[in-house]
Each structure stands twice: as C-alpha cells, then as structure tokens.
Scaffold this active site. Sequence first.
Site, PDB file in Angstrom:
ATOM      1  N   GLY A 235      33.816  48.681  43.312  1.00  0.00           N
ATOM      2  CA  GLY A 235      33.276  47.675  44.218  1.00  0.00           C
ATOM      3  C   GLY A 235      31.774  47.769  44.287  1.00  0.00           C
ATOM      4  O   GLY A 235      31.111  48.256  43.375  1.00  0.00           O
ATOM      5  N   GLU A 257      33.001  53.553  40.923  1.00  0.00           N
ATOM      6  CA  GLU A 257      32.445  52.627  39.925  1.00  0.00           C
ATOM      7  C   GLU A 257      31.904  51.458  40.722  1.00  0.00           C
ATOM      8  O   GLU A 257      32.638  50.575  41.151  1.00  0.00           O
ATOM      9  CB  GLU A 257      33.539  52.200  38.938  1.00  0.00           C
ATOM     10  CG  GLU A 257      32.990  51.678  37.616  1.00  0.00           C
ATOM     11  CD  GLU A 257      32.464  50.259  37.708  1.00  0.00           C
ATOM     12  OE1 GLU A 257      31.213  50.113  37.777  1.00  0.00           O
ATOM     13  OE2 GLU A 257      33.257  49.324  37.746  1.00  0.00           O
TER      14      GLU A 257
END
Length: 503
Positions: A235, A257
Amino acid sequence: MNVLTLTETTLNRLGVDKAAWSAGDLAIDSPVTGERIAQVKANSADDVARAVAAAKAAFDTWRQVPAPRRGELIRLLGEELRASKEDLGRLVSIEAGKSVSEGQGEVQEMIDICDFAVGLSRQLYGLTIATERPGHRMMEQWHPLGVVGVISAFNFPVAVWSWNAALALVCGNPVIWKPSEKSPLTAMGSMAILKRALDRFGDAPEGLVSLINGCGDVGAALVENRDVALISATGSTRMGRIVGPKVAERFGRSILELGGNNAGIVTPSADLDMTLRAVAFGAMGTAGQRCTTLRRLFVHETVYAQLVPALRAAYESVSVGNPLDSDALVGPLIDAGAFEAMQAALVAARELGGVVTGGERVSVAGAEDGYYARPALVEMPQQSGVVCEETFAPILYVMKYTELNDAIARHNAVGAGLSSCIFTMDMREAETFISAAGSDCGIANVNIATSGAEIGGAFGGEKETGGGRESGSDAWKGYMRRATNTINYSAELPLAQGVSFDI
C-alpha cells in the site's frame, strides 16, 4: 452485457455464493462505469480473532507436513487458476479497471508464482558451515514461521496475494488475507478457486487459508494480533508508517511494499524509438496506478528536442476508454478521489512552472460515473514540490539534465526507492546506473521501463518503499525462521574461541 450482469455471471462461473456479495454493508463500485456492483459483508475484529485462532491451530498441523506435499497444494492451485484464468482476469478488469490483457496477465502472474513455489517446495535449503571445533558439525535449518497476514492493495488485487500465499504455504504457514476494501470480489473469486484445490488436496487443516473483508479497523485487528507472526502489507507509505511500528512494537515481522516515485534516465546514446515505447507503457499503463509506474523522467539536453515532442504526441493520441468493450490502452482511475488527487497535483505542478499536456477528464459512453482521464505529461523546470511526491495517477514529470551524475543524484533525491531505469547503449552508463554509486532502488533496469517485473526476481524497494521483498529469488526466507545447529559427535567438549572452563 452491462457491468452488473457481467459481474454476476463471472462470480457465478467462479463459484462465489451470491449471498456473500449481494447483501452487506461494504459497497463495491466498478471503476469501469462507476455503478454499484456488489454489497459485501464486512468482517469484525472478533471475526479476525477467530480467523487467527483457527490459523494458529492449523499451523500446528501444517508445519509438520513435508514441504513437497505442501507444494502439491500449490500445484493444484495452479491448475485451478489455469482453468479459471479468463473468468478471474475478467473480474480483475471489472473491479480494478484494468484492460482485458492486463487482467489476464495478472492471473498469469498467479500461475507463474505457483509454478515457482512448487519447485521451491523441494529446495528449502540450509547450509553446512565450517566449524573450528573438531568432532562437531554446524548447520542451519529453515523452519515454518507461523500465521502470515497479507494486506493487499486494489491495483494488483490478486497477484500480490498469490506471491505471498504461494510462498507462505509451501514454507509451512497458514495465511489470512485482508484485501483492499475496493477489491474484495476478486479476493472472493480467488478463494473459490483455492477451495477447489483444497478439496482435491484432501487433508489440509481447517483454517489454513481465510479471507477477511473490511476497512481499517479489520486491518488493524490483524496487524495488532500477537499470534500473527508476519504481516505482509502492500500500500502507501502512509499506511506503512502505521503498520510497521505496530508490528515492531509486538516484535512481529513485517514485509512492507509501499510507495514508489519511480524515475528513468534517457541518455544521449539511447535508442529513442524503444525508449518512447517503454516510457509510454511504464507511465500510462494501468492508468498510472502501479506502484512501479514511471513518474519522473530525466532526459539529456541533447535528445530532449527529439524525444519529448514524440512523447507529447503519444500522450495526446493514446486511446482512453472502457477496458471491457474496447481496445483502449488506458482505462479508468479507481474512483473520484484518485481523479481529484491527480487534478490537485497538476495544479501544483503548474504553479511551479510546469507545462502540462493532457490530464483532463475523458467522457466515455455508458460510463458517465466512471473517472477516466487523459494521461498527463508535465515538462518541469526543476524537481521540487509535487514532483518529489507520489501521485497515484498517470502523471509523468519530464526534466532536462546535462551530467549523468547529476541525473542520478536527482533520481535518488526522493523518499521512495522502488523501481528505476536507464535508457542507454553505453556500457559505462549502464553499469554506473546499476552499481553501488547508481540507482538506490530495489529494482534497477536497463533499456526497459520501471514496471512489468517478472516473478523470478525478488520484488520490493528501499527507503520509504519499506525494504520488503516478495515473490522470487530467496524471498521465501522472509516466511521462515532460521535455526543454527551445532552437533557434537565426539567424546570431547571443546569450547569455541579456545575458552577453557574445566570443572
């Protein structure tokens, strides 16, 4: 066929019970037309606690199943995904607004990671390590870690889950999936496919894989649960700043990530025709809604006048339209909020002297409530302000440079560090860019754009991108715990470092 009918037909074909998506408090609108296509039941914090308890119980059984046998489940999942590729890919297009080709490609990515994970199930290797003590052997082993929670984003609604789930399962861990509240239908379709694989597998423990739908409170309940050994979250950087500390506070493990303000450099020696095509896909593909989307481009002053007008023409002519019934290369933004963020960024860029091509809303027949926008090319006098921030929309900021070292320094002078690229036919420039003195990103490409990564390489980035790695290479180690073992098979008891302790 309208989108609502197509959604219902596709969900039925995938085997998703209508009761699960037709009567709930979580409203789902398709970005393709803006119309409501589902009402999904949102789970509660208590539901999360029950899912975690069931997964923890499943872990006691699953971790003792031989890894190649665990790999058989993933092999069966790959078979079921192949059989349902068209339907699940169509659902990705409906719910995320991707082109038909990109929707199908995302499911192919799921199939590919299954193939990778099946092979990996026979290669969870440790090391034998030289020991200084005679009559001893030292080695390391990798053991299952525990319950894995996966939080995924709307832009890759199924692929990212599969990266994590395929590896986590072959590594011996149960999985709980919390998809984006904007894309639960693709998650439900994936779980229906997985259920068929589980039925064929035959003896998987209850609670091995589960799905929880909802918004921030549901995600928080998963993140804060001490029985969840690993949180893999995809996100925004803002989300990562919340998730990371909460997991660290309870000494859990996280794979983050996050954002990516990705950049490319075009050198004097670049193949400009190839560069044009690569930049067009990297910057405009998926309507600029990939974490690896190309967002900044540094063009050498000697080729600027050749490349940028051609880019401008491409931006003015690229096809924008309904991804379900046209060959348009650019589909919709996910919602009104994304369009408004794009417009705000363009206003800020103009205030800094940016010259904007495109960016306006595009009218698409039958999709009056959808948010389609022409990708924006913004020629900037310098890198400052909004250029240094990631806007999740199809905006490409273009700037001139003179010296490669200066371009690299400006390339690295942002918070995120996900993906990067250089276009050059000069070996020294290419090697400099991918060296320790070059790009500071987790992905550094030569003569290809920033997006379109394969599953064979570990995926992720540095700095505000979070440092996590998913998918290929040795990313599997993130889902396991390491144990170093020393075995004394002699009749003596020598101590390391020559320490003497005789009693």
